[in-house]
Design a protein around this motif. Structure first.
Motif, PDB file in Angstrom:
ATOM      1  N   HIS A  68       0.803  -1.219   0.000  1.00  0.00           N
ATOM      2  CA  HIS A  68       0.000   0.000   0.000  1.00  0.00           C
ATOM      3  C   HIS A  68       0.840   1.275   0.000  1.00  0.00           C
ATOM      4  N   ARG A 242      -6.972   0.067  -2.219  1.00  0.00           N
ATOM      5  CA  ARG A 242      -8.217  -0.640  -1.917  1.00  0.00           C
ATOM      6  C   ARG A 242      -7.999  -1.414  -0.624  1.00  0.00           C
ATOM      7  N   LEU A 243      -8.668  -0.960   0.428  1.00  0.00           N
ATOM      8  CA  LEU A 243      -8.378  -1.472   1.755  1.00  0.00           C
ATOM      9  C   LEU A 243      -9.565  -2.194   2.360  1.00  0.00           C
ATOM     10  N   HIS A 244      -9.263  -3.262   3.074  1.00  0.00           N
ATOM     11  CA  HIS A 244     -10.269  -3.905   3.905  1.00  0.00           C
ATOM     12  C   HIS A 244     -10.320  -3.185   5.254  1.00  0.00           C
ATOM     13  N   ARG A 245     -11.374  -3.426   6.004  1.00  0.00           N
ATOM     14  CA  ARG A 245     -11.567  -2.679   7.248  1.00  0.00           C
ATOM     15  C   ARG A 245     -10.391  -2.860   8.212  1.00  0.00           C
ATOM     16  N   GLU A 247      -7.345  -3.252   7.450  1.00  0.00           N
ATOM     17  CA  GLU A 247      -6.255  -2.409   6.968  1.00  0.00           C
ATOM     18  C   GLU A 247      -6.528  -0.939   7.253  1.00  0.00           C
ATOM     19  N   VAL A 248      -7.783  -0.543   7.175  1.00  0.00           N
ATOM     20  CA  VAL A 248      -8.141   0.826   7.526  1.00  0.00           C
ATOM     21  C   VAL A 248      -7.793   1.098   8.985  1.00  0.00           C
ATOM     22  N   GLU A 275     -16.652  -2.607   2.060  1.00  0.00           N
ATOM     23  CA  GLU A 275     -15.422  -3.395   2.010  1.00  0.00           C
ATOM     24  C   GLU A 275     -15.271  -4.065   0.654  1.00  0.00           C
ATOM     25  N   PRO A 276     -14.168  -3.802  -0.068  1.00  0.00           N
ATOM     26  CA  PRO A 276     -13.115  -2.870   0.327  1.00  0.00           C
ATOM     27  C   PRO A 276     -13.512  -1.427   0.064  1.00  0.00           C
ATOM     28  N   THR A 278     -11.990   2.386  -1.246  1.00  0.00           N
ATOM     29  CA  THR A 278     -10.884   3.036  -1.954  1.00  0.00           C
ATOM     30  C   THR A 278     -10.445   4.275  -1.186  1.00  0.00           C
TER      31      THR A 278
END
Length: 291
Positions: A68, A242-245, A247-248, A275-276, A278
C-alpha cells in the motif's frame, strides 16, 4: 560501528563480548547493550514513550507488505539514487583514520526499516542505520536488509552519530530534529522528508472524523528546517489503495488520529465502511540540502 558515537560523551564505540553479554562501549566506560534480536540500545536516558507495540508493528508489517505504501518507498529510492550518485564513498566520520567509507543512510523514525531497505537496494554502495524508539519495530528493522543495522534512540535527545557522518537522512512521517540532522549530515549530504499532503486519506477523514492535514504543512516543515537546510525540490506522490476494514484500522493507527479519536467510536465507524474501500494515499517528498 565506525559511524556511531556514545550518546553520553560523543566518543567512538567499540564492540565488546564478555562471554555472557554483548555490548558497545566507549573509552570512558559507558556501555550499551546489544539485544539478542540484533539492535543496540543507545538511549542516553529513559525514552519519553515506548513507541509502537508488538501488535501495532505486526499490523504495520502486514500493511506495508501488501504494497500500500510502495509508492513512498519508490519515491525515496529514486530520489536517493539521483541524489547520492557517485559520492557515497567520499566522506568519513569526523575523527576517523580509516580509508574509504561507504555512504551512510540513516532513517530517523524508521519503524520496521521498510523504506530504508528500499533505499539501500537503490544505492548499493551504502550501509543503513534505522533509528526508532520502539523495541518491537527495531527487532524487525535489524533484519530489514543485509546492509542495515538498528539502534534504539530518542531523536529529540540527539542522534548517536559522528559529526558529518551521514550521506543521506530519511524522515518519513516522523518528528524532525533540524539541528541534529544538520550536525550529522555531510556537507554534500541530503535530507529527504515525507509528509502527508492535504488530501491524504481524504475519503476517510469525514467518515471516521480523523484529524485533517494542515494545508500549509509542507511550508511549515520547510520553515522549521530553514535555519539549517535549504529546500531544493518538492514533489507530490499519489496512489489509490483498496483497503479492507482491518487495513483501515491499521492505517489510522499509523497516524496522529490514533491518539485523538475515541477507540470504540472509531471501531464502530470503520465497521460501517464498505469493504473494500478506496482510499487515496497522497504525500509530499521534500529534498533538502544542509546550509
Amino acid at each position: 560501528m565506525r559511524f556511531l558515537r556514545c550518546p553520553l560523551c560523543g566518543r567512538p564505540l567499540t564492540a565488546v563480548d564478555t562471554g555472557t553479554a554483548r555490548a558497545l562501549r566507549c573509552p570512558r566506560g559507558h556501555s550499551f547493550d546489544l539485544a539478542r534480536q540484533g539492535y543496540v540500545n543507545l538511549l542516553a536516558g529513559r525514552a519519553p514513550h515506548t513507541g509502537d507495540s508488538p501488535e501495532m508493528v505486526d499490523a504495520r508489517v502486514e500493511f506495508l507488505g501488501a504494497g500500500h505504501y510502495d509508492m513512498i518507498s519508490a519515491a525515496l529510492a529514486e530520489a536517493a539514487a539521483t541524489t547520492m550518485g557517485s559520492t557515497t564513498r567520499t566522506g568519513a566520520p569526523t575523527g576517523s583514520t580509516d580509508g574509504a567509507y561507504p555512504g551512510l543512510v540513516v532513517d530517523a523514525g524508521a519503524g520496521t526499516g521498510w523504506h530504508l531497505a528500499a533505499v539501500l537496494d537503490a544505492v548499493p554502495d551504502t550501509v543503513g542505520l534505522a533509528l526508532d524508539v520502539s523495541k518491537p519495530a527495531l527487532r524487525r528493522a535489524a533484519r530489514a536488509h543485509p546492509r542495515a543495522a538498528a539502534a534504539l534512540c530518542d531523536t529529540w535527545a540527539g542522534l548517536p552519530l559522528a559529526d558529518a557522518s551521514t550521506a543521506l537522512l530519511l524522515n518519513v512521517f516522523a518528528p524532525r530534529n533540524g539541528p541534529e540532522f544538520r550536525r550529522v549530515l555531510r556537507p554534500d549530504g541530503a535530507l529527504l522528508v515525507v509528509t502527508p499532503a492535504n488530501d491524504h486519506l481524504a475519503e476517510l477523514v469525514d467518515r471516521l472524523d480523523l484529524l485533517r492535514v494542515d494545508p500549509t504543512k509542507s511550508d511549515r516543515v520547510a520553515g522549521s528546517l530553514a535555519g539549517e537546510f535549504d529546500l531544493v525540490h518538492r514533489s507530490r506522490h499519489t496512489h489509490p489503495m483498496r483497503l479492507h476494514r482491518r487495513e483501515v484500522a491499521t492505517l489510522v493507527g499509523m497516524g496522529p488520529s490514533a491518539w485523538h479519536v475515541d477507540g470504540a467510536r472509531l471501531a464502530a465507524r470503520i465497521e460501517a465502511l464498505p469493504e473494500p474501500v478506496t482510499v487515496t494515499a497522497s504525500v509530499e517528498l521534500g529534498h533538502y540540502r544542509p546550509r
